[in-house]
Design a protein around this motif. Structure first.
Motif, mmCIF file in Angstrom:
data_model
loop_
_atom_site.group_PDB
_atom_site.id
_atom_site.type_symbol
_atom_site.label_atom_id
_atom_site.label_comp_id
_atom_site.label_asym_id
_atom_site.label_seq_id
_atom_site.Cartn_x
_atom_site.Cartn_y
_atom_site.Cartn_z
ATOM 1 N N ARG A 251 -11.486 12.059 40.292
ATOM 2 C CA ARG A 251 -10.542 10.922 41.003
ATOM 3 C C ARG A 251 -9.264 11.511 40.890
ATOM 4 N N ILE A 252 -8.916 12.427 40.150
ATOM 5 C CA ILE A 252 -7.682 13.127 40.497
ATOM 6 C C ILE A 252 -7.469 14.120 41.386
ATOM 7 N N LEU A 253 -8.604 14.740 41.487
ATOM 8 C CA LEU A 253 -8.608 15.777 42.801
ATOM 9 C C LEU A 253 -8.699 14.837 43.993
ATOM 10 N N THR A 254 -9.367 13.817 43.825
ATOM 11 C CA THR A 254 -9.318 13.085 45.275
ATOM 12 C C THR A 254 -8.154 12.314 45.639
ATOM 13 N N ARG A 255 -7.346 11.766 44.671
ATOM 14 C CA ARG A 255 -6.247 10.842 44.908
ATOM 15 C C ARG A 255 -5.118 11.116 44.062
ATOM 16 N N GLY A 256 -5.023 12.015 43.127
ATOM 17 C CA GLY A 256 -3.938 12.462 42.331
ATOM 18 C C GLY A 256 -4.049 11.473 41.045
ATOM 19 N N GLY A 257 -3.351 11.791 39.998
ATOM 20 C CA GLY A 257 -3.247 11.161 38.794
ATOM 21 C C GLY A 257 -3.188 12.184 37.713
ATOM 22 N N ILE A 258 -3.144 11.910 36.340
ATOM 23 C CA ILE A 258 -2.703 12.837 35.285
ATOM 24 C C ILE A 258 -3.811 12.336 34.275
ATOM 25 N N PHE A 259 -4.478 13.410 33.728
ATOM 26 C CA PHE A 259 -5.504 13.270 32.945
ATOM 27 C C PHE A 259 -5.113 13.856 31.596
ATOM 28 N N ILE A 260 -5.060 13.072 30.412
ATOM 29 C CA ILE A 260 -4.821 13.869 29.132
ATOM 30 C C ILE A 260 -5.812 13.297 27.992
ATOM 31 N N TYR A 261 -6.047 14.437 27.229
ATOM 32 C CA TYR A 261 -6.690 14.347 25.881
ATOM 33 C C TYR A 261 -5.887 15.142 24.864
ATOM 34 N N LEU A 302 -4.793 28.203 31.324
ATOM 35 C CA LEU A 302 -5.242 29.501 31.740
ATOM 36 C C LEU A 302 -4.900 30.845 30.961
ATOM 37 N N ASP A 303 -3.931 30.528 30.404
ATOM 38 C CA ASP A 303 -3.051 31.918 29.537
ATOM 39 C C ASP A 303 -3.639 32.104 28.248
ATOM 40 N N ILE A 304 -4.353 30.840 27.653
ATOM 41 C CA ILE A 304 -4.786 31.105 26.368
ATOM 42 C C ILE A 304 -5.919 32.034 26.221
ATOM 43 N N THR A 305 -5.868 33.142 25.132
ATOM 44 C CA THR A 305 -6.889 33.911 25.002
ATOM 45 C C THR A 305 -7.728 33.138 23.741
ATOM 46 N N PRO A 306 -9.010 32.931 24.122
ATOM 47 C CA PRO A 306 -9.728 32.224 23.074
ATOM 48 C C PRO A 306 -9.935 32.817 21.798
ATOM 49 N N ALA A 307 -10.104 32.167 20.834
ATOM 50 C CA ALA A 307 -10.179 32.776 19.468
ATOM 51 C C ALA A 307 -11.887 32.769 19.050
ATOM 52 N N GLN A 308 -12.355 31.602 19.715
ATOM 53 C CA GLN A 308 -13.670 31.195 19.589
ATOM 54 C C GLN A 308 -14.393 30.575 20.522
ATOM 55 N N LEU A 309 -15.903 30.944 20.610
ATOM 56 C CA LEU A 309 -16.373 30.103 21.892
ATOM 57 C C LEU A 309 -16.238 28.560 22.033
ATOM 58 N N HIS A 310 -16.234 28.151 20.985
ATOM 59 C CA HIS A 310 -16.337 26.438 20.890
ATOM 60 C C HIS A 310 -14.897 26.117 20.614
ATOM 61 N N GLN A 311 -13.817 26.557 20.662
ATOM 62 C CA GLN A 311 -12.457 26.487 20.542
ATOM 63 C C GLN A 311 -12.182 25.162 21.177
ATOM 64 N N ARG A 312 -11.225 24.188 20.528
ATOM 65 C CA ARG A 312 -10.904 23.122 21.368
ATOM 66 C C ARG A 312 -9.428 23.012 21.471
ATOM 67 N N VAL A 313 -8.938 22.407 22.723
ATOM 68 C CA VAL A 313 -7.442 22.500 22.939
ATOM 69 C C VAL A 313 -7.155 21.263 23.468
ATOM 70 N N PRO A 314 -5.657 20.713 23.466
ATOM 71 C CA PRO A 314 -5.282 19.481 23.982
ATOM 72 C C PRO A 314 -5.146 19.769 25.525
ATOM 73 N N VAL A 315 -5.521 18.739 26.352
ATOM 74 C CA VAL A 315 -5.469 18.950 27.953
ATOM 75 C C VAL A 315 -4.863 17.966 28.569
ATOM 76 N N PHE A 316 -3.737 18.490 29.228
ATOM 77 C CA PHE A 316 -2.934 17.644 30.024
ATOM 78 C C PHE A 316 -3.178 18.183 31.521
ATOM 79 N N LEU A 317 -3.891 17.480 32.556
ATOM 80 C CA LEU A 317 -3.979 18.067 33.775
ATOM 81 C C LEU A 317 -3.824 17.110 35.008
ATOM 82 N N GLY A 318 -3.583 17.530 36.073
ATOM 83 C CA GLY A 318 -3.383 16.786 37.335
ATOM 84 C C GLY A 318 -2.155 16.827 38.155
ATOM 85 N N SER A 319 -1.530 15.862 38.625
ATOM 86 C CA SER A 319 -0.506 15.893 39.408
ATOM 87 C C SER A 319 0.678 16.554 38.825
#
Ligand code: FDP
Length: 340
Positions: A251-261, A302-319
């Motif tokens: 949806r964000i790619l289609t019409r904008g918005g911010i997605f946050i976890y 995109l700058d994070i060097t992962p320490a583990q395959l299943h690593q979790r991160v907070p996510v803020f993306l979009g506009s």
């Protein structure tokens, strides 16, 4: 004019020197697997594939039958083509080697076979997310370490959404393109080229039920949005939360918005819910390629060097302007030494 198909698009990309034959085959194979997953998802109860598989994945989450089936479809489709050195999936503990009976290629494929599992049984959009990396030079039998590359190293990323239509969104590092599955013809015509996310938005996507666990800068940001016209932002904002990341990002790619976890303090040991390699990195690559931004609230994903395959991160993306604003709030709070 008749739209070109994914196959034609990839051949053109190869002719222009953007991808080689192996990467072209890889994307074709993933698209074919997504078509099979789309058919299974579309059958719903008639396919006998709804409900729990009675197993747990490496993160301790209950697997749905369709999670397991989608994982098998992607593994089977990709193992024999000769384009991959190894695969890694959100649903498997360790990387999956290419069986010795098949030739090996130079790429690593990382995927979340069916994102939005909690929506499978209720007929709401779910999807597949994938990311492609190069196998480090000289590595013959890639283990977890070979996969631990920052998102900037991705050579391709994409997702499929199994919704009212099935769409495949792809970046090869030169813009973002959308293909729509033609269910009668069985191919993916190109339906949108060079998608752009508007820099400003009045729409946000977040699971508000976690608000009491958020860090202060996060609460500040959402409180300002909720205050609407009479608050500091001087305009009203609308909220949408499908709870399938693929659908919310689409949806964000289609019409904008911010997605946050965001990170929350419910379980302080967990830096977020979403997985860096299976969800955050491919989506961040796509969003940046469409002119948006993607951070952890503090740094570029995109700058994070992962320490583990299943690593979790907070996510803020979009506009872009909203992602930059909320990231700024976190950095300012850190500078001021505010307690979390
Ligand atoms: P799900 O747990 O259903 O697999 O990948 C995790 C994910 O879905 C995302 O697709 C989605 O955005 C998010 O989790 C939903 O989280 P909530 O349960 O907190 O709403």
């Amino acid at each position: 004019m008749k739209p070109i198909s994914l196959t034609q698009f990839l051949i053109e990309q190869q002719r222009e020197g953007r991808i080689n034959a192996d990467l072209r085959l890889l994307i074709e194979v993933v698209a074919r697997a997504c078509k099979r997953i789309s058919i299974a998802v579309g059958k719903g109860a008639l396919g006998g594939v709804l409900g729990s598989a009675g197993t747990e994945n490496v993160q301790g989450e209950t697997q749905k039958k369709l999670d397991v089936l989608s994982n098998e479809i992607l593994l089977e489709a990709n193992a024999w083509g000769g384009h991959l050195a190894a695969l890694a999936s959100e649903e498997m503990d360790d990387p999956h080697p290419i069986p010795d009976r098949y030739p090996k290629g130079e790429y690593l494929l990382v995927f979340d076979p069916l994102d939005g599992s909690s929506n499978i049984d209720v007929n709401i959009s779910v999807g597949t997310i994938f990311s492609v990396l190069r196998c480090p030079e000289g590595v013959k039998n890639p283990d977890e370490k070979a996969f631990l590359q920052p998102g900037t190293q991705q050579v391709a990323a994409g997702y499929a959404v199994y919704g009212s239509s099935t769409v495949l969104v792809l970046t090869l590092g030169d813009g973002v393109h959308q293909f729509t599955l033609d269910r009668e013809q069985g191919n993916f015509p190109l339906t949108h080229s060079r998608l752009r996310i508007p820099e400003d938005t009045s729409e946000f996507a977040i699971n508000m039920s976690n608000m009491r666990h958020w860090e202060p800068p996060m609460r500040r940001y959402i409180e300002e949005l909720l205050a609407g016209k009479t608050g500091p932002r001087r305009r009203d904002f609308n909220m949408r939360w499908v709870a399938s990341m693929v659908a919310d990002v689409h949806r964000i790619l289609t019409r904008g918005g911010i997605f946050i976890y965001p990170r929350d303090l419910k379980d302080p040991g967990k830096p977020g819910k979403l997985r860096l390699m299976y969800e955050a990195n491919p989506m961040a690559f796509i969003v940046e390629q469409a002119g948006g931004a993607a951070t952890t609230g503090r740094e570029r994903i995109l700058d994070i060097t992962p320490a583990q395959l299943h690593q979790r991160v907070p996510v803020f993306l979009g506009s872009k302007n909203e992602v930059e604003r909320v990231t700024g709030y976190h950095l300012a709070a850190d500078r001021a030494g505010e307690p979390a």
